[in-house]
Scaffold this active site. Sequence first.
Site, PDB file in Angstrom:
ATOM      1  N   TYR A 182      85.012  66.963  33.884  1.00 34.17           N
ATOM      2  CA  TYR A 182      84.120  67.127  32.732  1.00 34.17           C
ATOM      3  C   TYR A 182      84.891  67.703  31.544  1.00 34.17           C
ATOM      4  O   TYR A 182      84.868  67.176  30.434  1.00 34.17           O
ATOM      5  CB  TYR A 182      82.971  68.052  33.151  1.00 34.17           C
ATOM      6  CG  TYR A 182      82.109  68.588  32.035  1.00 34.17           C
ATOM      7  CD1 TYR A 182      81.122  67.800  31.466  1.00 34.17           C
ATOM      8  CD2 TYR A 182      82.262  69.900  31.562  1.00 34.17           C
ATOM      9  CE1 TYR A 182      80.307  68.294  30.454  1.00 34.17           C
ATOM     10  CE2 TYR A 182      81.465  70.402  30.555  1.00 34.17           C
ATOM     11  CZ  TYR A 182      80.483  69.605  29.999  1.00 34.17           C
ATOM     12  OH  TYR A 182      79.688  70.098  28.999  1.00 34.17           O
TER      13      TYR A 182
HETATM   14  N1  LIG Z   1      73.463  72.249  28.140  1.00 31.28           N
HETATM   15  C1  LIG Z   1      74.419  73.042  27.701  1.00 31.28           C
HETATM   16  O1  LIG Z   1      74.260  74.260  27.604  1.00 31.28           O
HETATM   17  C2  LIG Z   1      75.743  72.463  27.284  1.00 31.28           C
HETATM   18  C3  LIG Z   1      76.863  73.316  27.192  1.00 31.28           C
HETATM   19  C4  LIG Z   1      78.078  72.817  26.728  1.00 31.28           C
HETATM   20  C5  LIG Z   1      78.147  71.495  26.347  1.00 31.28           C
HETATM   21  N2  LIG Z   1      77.044  70.677  26.451  1.00 31.28           N
HETATM   22  C6  LIG Z   1      77.162  69.289  26.031  1.00 31.28           C
HETATM   23  O2  LIG Z   1      75.967  68.903  25.358  1.00 31.28           O
HETATM   24  C7  LIG Z   1      75.665  67.555  25.669  1.00 31.28           C
HETATM   25  C8  LIG Z   1      74.259  67.448  26.226  1.00 31.28           C
HETATM   26  O3  LIG Z   1      74.135  68.254  27.372  1.00 31.28           O
HETATM   27  P1  LIG Z   1      72.767  68.302  28.192  1.00 31.28           P
HETATM   28  O4  LIG Z   1      72.743  69.587  28.905  1.00 31.28           O
HETATM   29  O5  LIG Z   1      71.655  67.954  27.300  1.00 31.28           O
HETATM   30  O6  LIG Z   1      73.017  67.108  29.237  1.00 31.28           O
HETATM   31  P2  LIG Z   1      71.956  66.096  29.878  1.00 31.28           P
HETATM   32  O7  LIG Z   1      72.601  65.546  31.094  1.00 31.28           O
HETATM   33  O8  LIG Z   1      70.619  66.744  30.004  1.00 31.28           O
HETATM   34  O9  LIG Z   1      71.842  64.948  28.778  1.00 31.28           O
HETATM   35  C9  LIG Z   1      72.847  63.989  28.582  1.00 31.28           C
HETATM   36  C10 LIG Z   1      72.202  62.730  28.048  1.00 31.28           C
HETATM   37  O10 LIG Z   1      73.253  61.751  27.858  1.00 31.28           O
HETATM   38  C11 LIG Z   1      72.790  60.516  28.384  1.00 31.28           C
HETATM   39  N3  LIG Z   1      73.935  59.681  28.783  1.00 31.28           N
HETATM   40  C12 LIG Z   1      74.746  59.834  29.871  1.00 31.28           C
HETATM   41  N4  LIG Z   1      75.666  58.860  29.903  1.00 31.28           N
HETATM   42  C13 LIG Z   1      75.446  58.082  28.796  1.00 31.28           C
HETATM   43  C14 LIG Z   1      76.075  56.918  28.279  1.00 31.28           C
HETATM   44  N5  LIG Z   1      77.128  56.355  28.890  1.00 31.28           N
HETATM   45  N6  LIG Z   1      75.585  56.383  27.143  1.00 31.28           N
HETATM   46  C15 LIG Z   1      74.514  56.942  26.518  1.00 31.28           C
HETATM   47  N7  LIG Z   1      73.872  58.041  26.969  1.00 31.28           N
HETATM   48  C16 LIG Z   1      74.337  58.602  28.099  1.00 31.28           C
HETATM   49  C17 LIG Z   1      71.904  60.888  29.573  1.00 31.28           C
HETATM   50  O11 LIG Z   1      71.022  59.838  29.926  1.00 31.28           O
HETATM   51  C18 LIG Z   1      71.184  62.110  29.025  1.00 31.28           C
HETATM   52  O12 LIG Z   1      70.013  61.735  28.331  1.00 31.28           O
HETATM   53  C19 LIG Z   1      76.746  67.063  26.635  1.00 31.28           C
HETATM   54  O13 LIG Z   1      77.748  66.387  25.904  1.00 31.28           O
HETATM   55  C20 LIG Z   1      77.292  68.353  27.219  1.00 31.28           C
HETATM   56  O14 LIG Z   1      78.632  68.211  27.620  1.00 31.28           O
HETATM   57  C21 LIG Z   1      75.863  71.136  26.927  1.00 31.28           C
END
Ligand SMILES: NC(=O)c1ccc[n+]([C@@H]2O[C@H](COP(=O)([O-])OP(=O)(O)OC[C@H]3O[C@@H](n4cnc5c(N)ncnc54)[C@H](O)[C@@H]3O)[C@@H](O)[C@H]2O)c1
Length: 327
Positions: A182
Amino acid sequence: MAAEVTSTILNIEPIDLEYAGLKKDSLKGEVAVVTGGASNVGLGYARAIAWAGAKVVVADINEEAGRETERVINAENGPDTALFVKTDVTKEEDVKNLAAKAFEKFGKVDILLNNAMNMRLNGPVLSSPVSDLDQSYAISARGVMLAVKEFVPGMIERRHGVVTYSATQFHYCPPMVGGTIYTAGKAAATSIMMSLANEVKGTGVHVFCLTPAGVGRFDFSKFDPSKLPPPPEGMKMPKEMPKFDPSMFAMPGFHSMIPPEAAGAAMVYCILHAEELHGSGIIINDAFEAMNYPYPNPATVRKMESRRLNDMELTMIFCNMGPGFKK
Ligand SMILES: NC(=O)c1ccc[n+]([C@@H]2O[C@H](COP(=O)([O-])OP(=O)(O)OC[C@H]3O[C@@H](n4cnc5c(N)ncnc54)[C@H](O)[C@@H]3O)[C@@H](O)[C@H]2O)c1
């Protein structure tokens, strides 16, 4: 305040950005694309941006959640506020189709939020198949590059645009965090974004990364660490795991789970301040502090005592953990 809309599919609460000190219509006239906009962080961003008056194109691989996101945003803000386009960001033809549909519906795109990721691509180097790394790069780095190539030239032409990426604060994986595959994908995409900031400097397009850090809706009172799935085969775990303590999420700088709606408020604030953020990578708490957002509520909010470490300092801390040279 937006009309209260419920969903049986999406995990949402009513959204109120006035509480966060933001004004309705502050993004009026803007058109945003949010990749991964049908879940958690991206969903919070998409709803908040629409609340602030922008049109929103939600690009996600999950069709059911994507269609529901479109319905929710339109119900909250009026018809034709949102458009869902089923998109796999790793596929060039999908991203081209996304651009075509966005331009057809709204005529332009001013804001690109690169947010999609598959959070399950999080194994260690030794036991993960190489195809996991390929997929991590494909969603993060390739997905970002494809979207940038579709949307940024139009922004430069109009000398007006914002491009962001949902980064992570760890550019390589500290032992407690897990998720080497990741982190590698995230670091590659962050590198592209920060380089893009240099490439487009002075064009009217502003580029920054925002790390969500702890965004989600999770009930810790129901969390049972003994029910966690076993670690992947081959992964060495410490003999004694630290005791899970929910209060650690209340440490300064490590807020308890941040609701996606609050993350959306932070993103709107950052978009409004994109010019000053150009070339920055910030963690969401910085945004809360800058906007003086009473999160989670005025009684419990506390000022962070420590300043945020910069990227180099974070890297140095992790580099310094090893034994180094013999003196
Ligand atoms: N949640 C957090 O606190 C956190 C912390 C650090 C970074 N992030 C980053 O924020 C972003 C969102 O995180 P989240 O917690 O909402 O994750 P999540 O898994 O809830 O959401 C990710 C979304 O991306 C979509 N997705 C996956 N593969 C895809 C593709 N190939 N094409 C199009 N859409 C696709 C999924 O269907 C989902 O709707 C990510 O990039 C994650 O790395 C989140």
